[in-house]
Design a protein around this motif. Structure first.
Motif, mmCIF file in Angstrom:
data_model
loop_
_atom_site.group_PDB
_atom_site.id
_atom_site.type_symbol
_atom_site.label_atom_id
_atom_site.label_comp_id
_atom_site.label_asym_id
_atom_site.label_seq_id
_atom_site.Cartn_x
_atom_site.Cartn_y
_atom_site.Cartn_z
ATOM 1 N N PRO A 20 0.807 -1.235 0.000
ATOM 2 C CA PRO A 20 0.000 0.000 0.000
ATOM 3 C C PRO A 20 0.834 1.277 0.000
ATOM 4 C CG PRO A 20 -0.183 -1.171 2.122
ATOM 5 C CD PRO A 20 0.533 -2.080 1.174
ATOM 6 N N ASP A 21 2.070 1.187 0.451
ATOM 7 C CA ASP A 21 2.878 2.413 0.553
ATOM 8 C C ASP A 21 3.850 2.585 -0.618
ATOM 9 O OD1 ASP A 21 4.445 0.273 1.151
ATOM 10 O OD2 ASP A 21 5.325 1.116 2.976
ATOM 11 N N TRP A 22 3.711 1.781 -1.657
ATOM 12 C CA TRP A 22 4.616 1.911 -2.812
ATOM 13 C C TRP A 22 4.236 3.165 -3.613
ATOM 14 C CZ3 TRP A 22 3.737 1.139 -8.278
ATOM 15 C CH2 TRP A 22 4.914 1.148 -9.034
ATOM 16 N N GLN A 23 5.195 4.087 -3.764
ATOM 17 C CA GLN A 23 4.897 5.374 -4.379
ATOM 18 C C GLN A 23 5.569 5.538 -5.732
ATOM 19 O OE1 GLN A 23 5.796 8.371 -1.425
ATOM 20 N NE2 GLN A 23 4.177 7.655 -0.059
ATOM 21 N N GLY A 24 5.848 4.421 -6.398
ATOM 22 C CA GLY A 24 6.599 4.480 -7.642
ATOM 23 C C GLY A 24 5.786 4.847 -8.869
ATOM 24 N N SER A 25 4.481 5.050 -8.722
ATOM 25 C CA SER A 25 3.666 5.341 -9.899
ATOM 26 C C SER A 25 3.022 6.710 -9.791
ATOM 27 C CB SER A 25 2.562 4.284 -10.031
ATOM 28 O OG SER A 25 1.570 4.729 -10.931
ATOM 29 N N GLU A 26 3.031 7.450 -10.898
ATOM 30 C CA GLU A 26 2.381 8.767 -10.904
ATOM 31 C C GLU A 26 0.867 8.639 -10.719
ATOM 32 O OE1 GLU A 26 3.554 10.981 -14.384
ATOM 33 O OE2 GLU A 26 5.629 10.306 -14.134
ATOM 34 N N THR A 55 -0.617 6.723 -8.544
ATOM 35 C CA THR A 55 -0.920 6.638 -7.110
ATOM 36 C C THR A 55 0.257 7.248 -6.350
ATOM 37 O OG1 THR A 55 -0.037 4.388 -7.192
ATOM 38 C CG2 THR A 55 -2.430 4.606 -7.215
ATOM 39 N N PRO A 56 0.422 8.578 -6.434
ATOM 40 C CA PRO A 56 1.633 9.218 -5.894
ATOM 41 C C PRO A 56 1.794 9.041 -4.383
ATOM 42 C CG PRO A 56 0.031 10.867 -6.626
ATOM 43 C CD PRO A 56 -0.468 9.548 -7.092
ATOM 44 N N HIS A 57 0.690 8.778 -3.670
ATOM 45 C CA HIS A 57 0.792 8.584 -2.230
ATOM 46 C C HIS A 57 0.732 7.101 -1.860
ATOM 47 C CE1 HIS A 57 0.152 12.834 -2.321
ATOM 48 N NE2 HIS A 57 -1.020 12.670 -2.908
ATOM 49 N N GLY A 58 0.903 6.245 -2.839
ATOM 50 C CA GLY A 58 0.688 4.811 -2.611
ATOM 51 C C GLY A 58 -0.788 4.494 -2.780
ATOM 52 N N THR A 59 -1.100 3.211 -2.867
ATOM 53 C CA THR A 59 -2.517 2.869 -3.067
ATOM 54 C C THR A 59 -3.307 2.994 -1.769
ATOM 55 O OG1 THR A 59 -2.178 0.549 -2.505
ATOM 56 C CG2 THR A 59 -1.911 1.147 -4.817
ATOM 57 N N GLY A 60 -2.617 2.808 -0.636
ATOM 58 C CA GLY A 60 -3.326 2.837 0.634
ATOM 59 C C GLY A 60 -4.293 1.675 0.793
ATOM 60 N N VAL A 61 -4.136 0.675 -0.050
ATOM 61 C CA VAL A 61 -5.090 -0.446 -0.048
ATOM 62 C C VAL A 61 -4.328 -1.725 0.256
ATOM 63 C CG1 VAL A 61 -6.721 -1.748 -1.455
ATOM 64 C CG2 VAL A 61 -6.540 0.718 -1.752
ATOM 65 N N ASN A 62 -4.910 -2.543 1.099
ATOM 66 C CA ASN A 62 -4.262 -3.804 1.451
ATOM 67 C C ASN A 62 -4.002 -4.669 0.224
ATOM 68 O OD1 ASN A 62 -3.971 -3.509 4.139
ATOM 69 N ND2 ASN A 62 -5.698 -4.819 4.722
ATOM 70 N N PRO A 63 -2.837 -5.297 0.148
ATOM 71 C CA PRO A 63 -2.577 -6.188 -0.994
ATOM 72 C C PRO A 63 -3.499 -7.411 -0.960
ATOM 73 C CG PRO A 63 -0.550 -5.724 0.213
ATOM 74 C CD PRO A 63 -1.679 -5.203 1.034
ATOM 75 N N PHE A 64 -3.797 -7.888 -2.158
ATOM 76 C CA PHE A 64 -4.589 -9.113 -2.348
ATOM 77 C C PHE A 64 -3.742 -10.301 -1.908
ATOM 78 C CE2 PHE A 64 -6.223 -12.423 -5.345
ATOM 79 C CZ PHE A 64 -7.580 -12.333 -5.057
ATOM 80 N N GLN A 65 -4.379 -11.269 -1.256
ATOM 81 C CA GLN A 65 -3.671 -12.469 -0.785
ATOM 82 C C GLN A 65 -4.101 -13.652 -1.652
ATOM 83 O OE1 GLN A 65 -1.494 -12.400 1.890
ATOM 84 N NE2 GLN A 65 -1.819 -10.198 2.002
ATOM 85 N N PRO A 66 -3.458 -13.840 -2.790
ATOM 86 C CA PRO A 66 -3.995 -14.799 -3.765
ATOM 87 C C PRO A 66 -4.106 -16.229 -3.247
ATOM 88 C CG PRO A 66 -1.825 -14.010 -4.448
ATOM 89 C CD PRO A 66 -2.242 -13.174 -3.280
ATOM 90 N N LEU A 67 -3.131 -16.657 -2.447
ATOM 91 C CA LEU A 67 -3.159 -18.066 -2.053
ATOM 92 C C LEU A 67 -4.160 -18.318 -0.931
ATOM 93 C CD1 LEU A 67 0.587 -19.102 -2.424
ATOM 94 C CD2 LEU A 67 -1.240 -18.916 -4.134
ATOM 95 N N VAL A 68 -4.364 -17.313 -0.076
ATOM 96 C CA VAL A 68 -5.405 -17.437 0.947
ATOM 97 C C VAL A 68 -6.771 -17.539 0.264
ATOM 98 C CG1 VAL A 68 -6.525 -16.291 2.899
ATOM 99 C CG2 VAL A 68 -4.033 -16.162 2.637
ATOM 100 N N ILE A 69 -6.959 -16.663 -0.724
ATOM 101 C CA ILE A 69 -8.223 -16.661 -1.472
ATOM 102 C C ILE A 69 -8.382 -17.983 -2.227
ATOM 103 C CG2 ILE A 69 -9.478 -15.553 -3.382
ATOM 104 C CD1 ILE A 69 -9.405 -13.825 -0.884
ATOM 105 N N ALA A 70 -7.286 -18.458 -2.829
ATOM 106 C CA ALA A 70 -7.348 -19.716 -3.578
ATOM 107 C C ALA A 70 -7.772 -20.869 -2.670
ATOM 108 C CB ALA A 70 -5.988 -20.016 -4.217
ATOM 109 N N LEU A 71 -7.191 -20.897 -1.477
ATOM 110 C CA LEU A 71 -7.521 -21.968 -0.536
ATOM 111 C C LEU A 71 -8.997 -21.878 -0.122
ATOM 112 C CD1 LEU A 71 -6.072 -24.286 1.120
ATOM 113 C CD2 LEU A 71 -6.113 -22.681 3.033
ATOM 114 N N ALA A 72 -9.414 -20.654 0.211
ATOM 115 C CA ALA A 72 -10.801 -20.473 0.657
ATOM 116 C C ALA A 72 -11.790 -20.789 -0.459
ATOM 117 C CB ALA A 72 -10.998 -19.043 1.147
ATOM 118 N N SER A 73 -11.370 -20.581 -1.706
ATOM 119 C CA SER A 73 -12.302 -20.757 -2.826
ATOM 120 C C SER A 73 -12.318 -22.190 -3.355
ATOM 121 C CB SER A 73 -11.936 -19.807 -3.967
ATOM 122 O OG SER A 73 -11.873 -18.486 -3.499
#
Lengths: 573, 290
Positions: free
Chosen positions: B155-161, B163-181
Motif C-alpha cells: 500500500p505504501d509503494w509510491q513508484g507510480s504517478e 498513485t503518488p501517495h501509494g494505493t493505501g489499499v491492502n494487498p490481495f492475498q492470492p493463495l489465501v483466497i485460492a484456498l478459501a475458494s
C-alpha cells in the motif's frame, strides 16, 4: 357469426395460474387441429405481479396476434388496468370478471366491451383442491368451442404428474367452467379446423433457438441466466446431454463468451445465449473471436433497454450494438430470426456460417419471439454440410501458417492435438504465421482477409424472406415481421399487391441483392420496434431505398399491430 | 507414481537421450519482448523443463493467457497457444479443458490479469476445480503499461504517478483466497529458483483439479528493488499440507516470501461434466410433437 380466428386473454396476479391456463388451451387447440399463438407478459415481480397470457387460435397458420382480443378473463384485477394498452379489446368483446375480486378497471370498460361476472373462485371452492384458473380454462374452452375430450387429454398429459386427486379436481373445475358459460353473452364462433395428416408441434421461440443450435452441431454452451433468454439454456441443458454435449452455468457473461471461445478453439461448435446487458459485456471478446478467427454463436434475446430497461418485455433496440458494438474494424455476422419457427432455421444457419467462415455470429431474437409458444407445422429438416476447414499435419519441414491469406479469406484452422500445426491464436494483430505483429502491412492484410471472407461468401436466398410483388413494399426484420405478414395478407385479400421484405442477414450487408429485390418498388414502409429508428438508419446507410420511404417505429413493449401498418399504407391505396 | 523432490533430478531432464523431447522442443524460437533481467525468462525455462520431464507431446498441450508481459508466454512456446483479452485466460482455458479433456491445459498470466480484471474468474476457477494449472507470474506491478500498482502491490509503494501517495489499499492475498475458494493444489515459487520451480510445476500439472502456482517474478524495470528478492525469499522447510486448517494458518501467517514448497494439496476430484452421447436428436424433436 363464424370467424377464422379468436383471441383471448387470461390475466391474474403471478401464481394464479393464468399462464398455465393459456398453455393448456393452446395445447388443446393444437391437438384439435387449430393453429395457436400464445404470448406471455409478466410484470417485474417474480410472484404476485401481473401475469397475462394472450392466446390466438385460428384455422390458418399464424404470424402474429390480431389487433384486438375478443375475450379478457381476469382471475383478479390487481394492477391490470395500468397495462390495458397492451391488451386492446374488440368493441364487441367480452370481459369476464369474478365478483369476489372487486370492480373491473375503467381502462378496459372504455373499450366498449361487454362485462360479465362469473364467481370462478366460489365455483372452484365447491371442489376440494379446485382452482379458479381451471374453472377459467373450462369457461374459455367453452367459448372457443374446443371439444371436451381434448381438454381431458391435455389435462391428463400435463397434470398426471401431480397425482390422481389433483387431476380429478382440475377435471371437475374445468367441467364447472364449461357449464357456467350458459350464463354468458355469446361471442363469435371459431371456424372448424383443417386437420393435417402430420402431427403438429408446440414450441417456444427460445426452445426453437436451442433446437436450431443443436441441429447446427453446437455441443458446448456456457451462459449466465438472464431474462428473457434463460429458457434457451433451460431447454438446452438436458438436450445437450442427450447428444453428447455440455452446458456450463458460469460466473458472468465475460466467462460465458470466453469459455465458448476456448471450447471452439478446441474444435467444438459453441454458443452462448443472453440479452442486451449480457451482450454489452461480451462485446470485447466477440472482437477477440473476430481477430483470432474463432467461430462462435451469440444469441441475444432482446428486451427493453438501455441498462436494465424492461427485462421481461420486448424491443428491437439492440440492433445497433449487434451491428456496430465491437471496437476496431471487426467484420462479423448478424442474423435475425423473424418468427417462432424461424428461430430454428436462423440459429442453425448462424452455426453453419460461423463454422464455415471462422467468425462470430450474433443471432437477434427478442422476448416476443423467445417467450411465445406456437402451434406450428412440423418444421422441415434443413441439411447444411457444416464442416470447419481444418488443417492436416503438414509435410515434414513445412511451417503451418494459421492466418495464411487465401482467396476466400478462410484459412485452415488447426485443432489442438494436430501434430506439427501448433500455433498461438491471438487477439493481437498477427502475421500469417500467427506471430504478434504491429506492422502496417500485416494489419492491412489481415483486415482485408477478415473482411473478404464474409464479403465474398454467397449467402444464397436465405439472407431475406421476400413475399409477394408490387410497387409497394414493407421492409422489416425480426419479430415485427409477424404483424407485417398479417398486414400484407389483409392488404392482398382486398385485391391489392404488396411486397414484403424481411431481412434475416443484417451483416454483412448485401447491397446488390437488396437493389435487385427492390427493383420497381416506388413506396416503402419500414417497420421496427425501436425509439430511434435504428433499422431505418441502417437501411439508409447501406442500401438504395425508393424515393418515398416512411417509417413505422415505436419502442417496446407495445407491439406494432397489423392495423397500424394498414393505416400507414392507406395513403398509397 | 508420487513425485518427490529428491527423485526427480530435473537438471538432467533435457538430456535423457532415449526420450523424444528436450526442453528446447517446447520453444518456438520467437524472441520474447521481455526486458533483460525479467524473471519471466526463467519461468519459461522452468516450464519447458517441466514439460520435457513429463514428455508431453507439444500438440497435446495448450497454454492459454490473457494480457500483460507474462501473458505473452504462449507465443514463445511450441505448444498450442491462445492469447486472449485482458483477464479472461481462465474462462478460455475452462471451455477448452471441459470440451477437450484429452489435452493438458495450462494457464499463464500476471497479477493484474489474474487478480484484478480477472479476479472473479480466479474465485470461480478455484471453486469449479477444472483440471488446469494456473501459473501466475507475480511482480506486484503493471509492467506493460509502464509501472502502475497492481492488486499485490504494497500500500505504501509510491513508484507510480497514478498513485503518488501509494494505493493505501491492502494487498490481495492470492493463495489465501485460492484456498478459501477451493483450489486443489497451492504453491508459491521464486523465478530465481528455476529447478525448484520446474519440480513444483511438474507436480502441479500432474495433480488433478485446479492447481495454483504463484511465482514471485521480479520486474527489474519498474520495481528494480525486486532484484533483492533473491535475498529476501525463504525456501520453506516443509510442505505438502493436506490439512486445510493447517494450510490456512500457514498462509495467513506468512509474509508472502516463503517459497519452494507445495503449501496445500487437496483431494477433491476435478470437475469434468460427463455427457453420454446417445446421439438422438430425433428423440429431442419428438418432445415437441403435440
Amino acid at each position: 357469426m363464424e370467424v377464422n380466428s379468436l383471441s383471448i386473454i387470461v390475466a391474474g396476479s403471478g401464481g394464479a395460474g393464468a399462464i398455465s391456463t393459456g398453455t393448456l388451451l393452446l395445447n388443446a387447440a393444437g391437438l384439435g387441429g387449430w393453429y395457436a399463438y400464445l404470448t406471455r407478459s409478466v410484470g417485474a415481480q417474480i410472484r404476485g405481479g401481473e401475469a397475462v397470457a394472450q392466446l390466438r387460435i385460428s384455422r390458418e397458420r399464424l404470424a402474429s396476434h390480431d389487433d384486438h382480443f375478443h375475450v379478457l378473463l381476469a382471475l383478479d384485477w390487481k394492477n391490470l388496468g395500468k397495462f390495458a394498452s397492451e391488451m386492446p379489446l374488440a368493441a364487441n368483446g367480452l370481459i369476464i370478471g369474478d365478483p369476489d375480486q372487486g370492480e373491473a378497471p375503467s381502462e378496459f370498460l372504455a373499450s366498449g366491451a361487454r362485462l360479465a361476472w362469473l364467481p370462478m373462485k366460489q365455483l372452484a371452492q365447491t371442489i376440494p383442491g379446485g382452482r379458479p384458473n381451471m374453472v377459467a380454462m373450462g369457461v374459455l374452452a367453452g367459448l372457443l368451442g374446443l371439444p371436451h375430450p381434448l381438454l381431458d387429454t391435455v389435462l391428463e398429459k400435463e397434470l398426471a404428474h401431480k397425482g390422481a386427486t389433483a387431476l380429478a379436481a382440475s377435471r371437475a373445475a374445468v367441467k364447472l367452467g364449461l357449464e357456467a358459460i350458459a350464463s354468458l353473452p355469446p361471442i363469435a364462433r371459431l371456424a372448424a379446423p383443417q386437420m393435417s395428416t402430420e402431427p403438429r408441434w408446440t414450441i417456444t421461440g427460445n426452445q426453437a433457438t436451442g433446437l436450431g443450435a443443436i441441429r447446427g452441431g453446437v455441443r458446448f454452451v456456457a451462459a449466465y441466466p438472464i431474462t428473457p433468454a434463460t429458457e434457451v439454456l433451460e431447454w438446452m441443458a438436458p438436450a445437450l446431454e442427450e447428444v453428447g454435449g455440455v452446458l456450463v452455468q458460469v460466473e458472468d457473461e465475460l466467462a460465458a463468451i470466453n469459455q465458448i471461445i476456448g471450447a471452439s478453439y478446441g474444435g467444438t461448435p459453441s454458443l452462448t445465449a443472453t440479452a442486451g446487458p449480457g451482450l454489452a459485456l461480451m462485446t470485447e471478446s466477440i472482437g477477440l473471436a473476430v481477430a483470432s478467427e474463432t467461430p462462435i454463436v451469440v444469441v441475444d434475446v432482446m428486451r427493453g433497454g438501455p441498462s436494465t430497461g424492461i427485462p421481461a418485455k420486448s424491443e428491437q433496440a439492440d440492433l445497433n450494438i449487434a451491428l456496430y458494438g465491437l471496437h476496431g474494424d471487426a467484420p462479423h455476422l448478424v442474423l435475425a430470426a423473424n418468427s417462432v419457427q424461424d428461430c430454428i432455421f436462423t440459429t442453425q444457419w448462424a452455426v453453419h456460417l460461423a463454422e464455415t467462415l471462422q467468425a462470430p455470429a450474433i443471432v437477434l431474437s427478442d422476448q416476443a419471439l423467445g417467450q411465445t409458444r406456437a402451434v406450428i407445422d412440423r418444421p422441415p429438416e434443413t441439411i447444411f454440410s457444416t464442416k470447419r476447414l481444418t488443417a492436416e499435419p503438414p509435410a515434414t519441414g513445412a511451417k503451418y501458417r494459421r492466418y495464411t491469406v487465401t482467396e476466400t479469406g478462410v484459412s485452415p484452422m488447426a485443432i489442438p492435438g494436430t501434430p506439427g500445426c501448433q500455433y498461438t491464436a491471438d487477439g493481437l494483430e498477427h502475421s500469417e504465421t500467427a506471430v504478434p505483429s504491429s506492422l502496417a502491412v500485416d494489419h492491412q492484410r489481415q483486415l482485408d482477409k477478415r473482411e473478404r471472407k464474409l464479403g465474398c461468401y454467397d449467402y444464397g436466398d436465405a439472407w431475406a424472406d421476400v413475399e409477394g410483388d408490387g410497387t409497394l413494399a414493407l421492409i422489416t426484420w425480426g419479430s415485427c415481421t409477424g404483424a407485417a405478414r398479417e398486414a400484407a395478407r389483409i392488404w392482398r385479400e382486398e385485391g391489392r399487391q404488396i411486397k414484403l421484405v424481411s431481412l434475416r442477414l443484417l451483416a454483412p450487408t448485401q447491397p446488390d441483392k437488396f437493389a435487385s429485390l427492390l427493383d420497381g418498388v416506388q413506396h416503402a414502409l419500414v417497420i421496427e420496434q425501436t425509439h430511434s429508428r435504428q433499422f431505418l438508419r441502417y437501411l439508409q446507410a447501406h442500401y438504395p431505398l425508393p424515393s418515398q420511404v416512411e417509417c413505422l417505429n415505436r419502442p417496446g413493449p407495445l407491439p406494432i399491430r397489423s392495423s397500424e401498418i394498414l393505416g400507414k399504407l392507406a395513403k398509397w391505396k | 507414481m508420487e513425485m518427490t523432490i529428491q527423485n526427480m533430478q530435473l537438471a538432467q531432464c533435457g538430456s535423457r537421450s532415449a526420450e523424444p523431447y528436450d526442453s528446447d522442443s517446447y520453444l518456438s524460437g520467437v524472441k520474447p519482448i521481455w526486458c533483460p533481467g525479467c524473471g519471466d525468462y526463467s519461468v519459461l525455462t522452468s516450464l519447458t523443463n517441466a514439460l520435457a520431464y513429463l514428455q508431453l507431446s507439444p500438440e497435446q498441450v495448450a497454454l492459454v493467457s490473457g494480457i500483460g508481459c507474462s501473458s505473452r508466454i504462449p507465443a514463445y512456446t511450441s505448444v498450442y497457444g491462445f492469447h486472449g483479452v485482458h483477464g479472461r485466460a481462465l474462462p478460455v482455458a475452462t471451455g477448452l479443458k471441459i470440451t477437450r479433456p484429452d489435452l493438458t491445459v495450462l494457464v499463464a498470466g500476471g497479477d493484474g490479469d489474474g487478480f484484478s480484471i480477472g479476479g472473479n474468474h480466479f474465485l470461480h476457477a478455484c471453486r469449479r476445480n477444472v483440471d488446469l494449472t494456473y501459473i501466475i507470474m507475480d511482480n506486484q506491478v503493471y509492467g506493460m503499461t509502464k509501472g502502475q500498482a497492481s492488486p499485490t502491490t504494497a500500500p505504501d509503494w509510491q513508484g507510480s504517478e497514478l498513485t503518488p501517495h501509494g494505493t493505501g489499499v491492502n494487498p490481495f492475498q492470492p493463495l489465501v483466497i485460492a484456498l478459501a475458494s477451493g483450489a486443489n493444489f497451492i504453491a508459491r515459487c521464486f523465478s530465481g529458483e528455476p529447478a525448484n520451480l520446474a519440480e513444483i510445476l511438474v507436480q502441479a500439472i500432474q495433480h488433478p483439479g485446479f492447481s495454483v502456482v504463484q511465482i514471485l517474478s521480479p520486474c527489474v524495470t519498474f520495481r528494480p528493488e525486486q532484484r533483492q528478492w533473491k535475498n529476501s525469499v525463504r525456501m520453506a522447510e516443509s510442505g505438502l499440507d493436506t490439512d486445510i486448517r493447517t494450510a490456512a494458518r500457514r498462509l495467513m501467517e506468512d509474509d508472502g516470501m516463503t517459497v519452494g514448497q507445495i503449501l496445500y494439496k487437496g483431494k477433491r476430484p476435478a470437475y469434468q461434466p460427463q455427457s453420454a452421447s446417445r446421439g438422438d436428436i430425433h428423440k429431442l424433436e419428438r418432445g415437441f410433437v403435440l
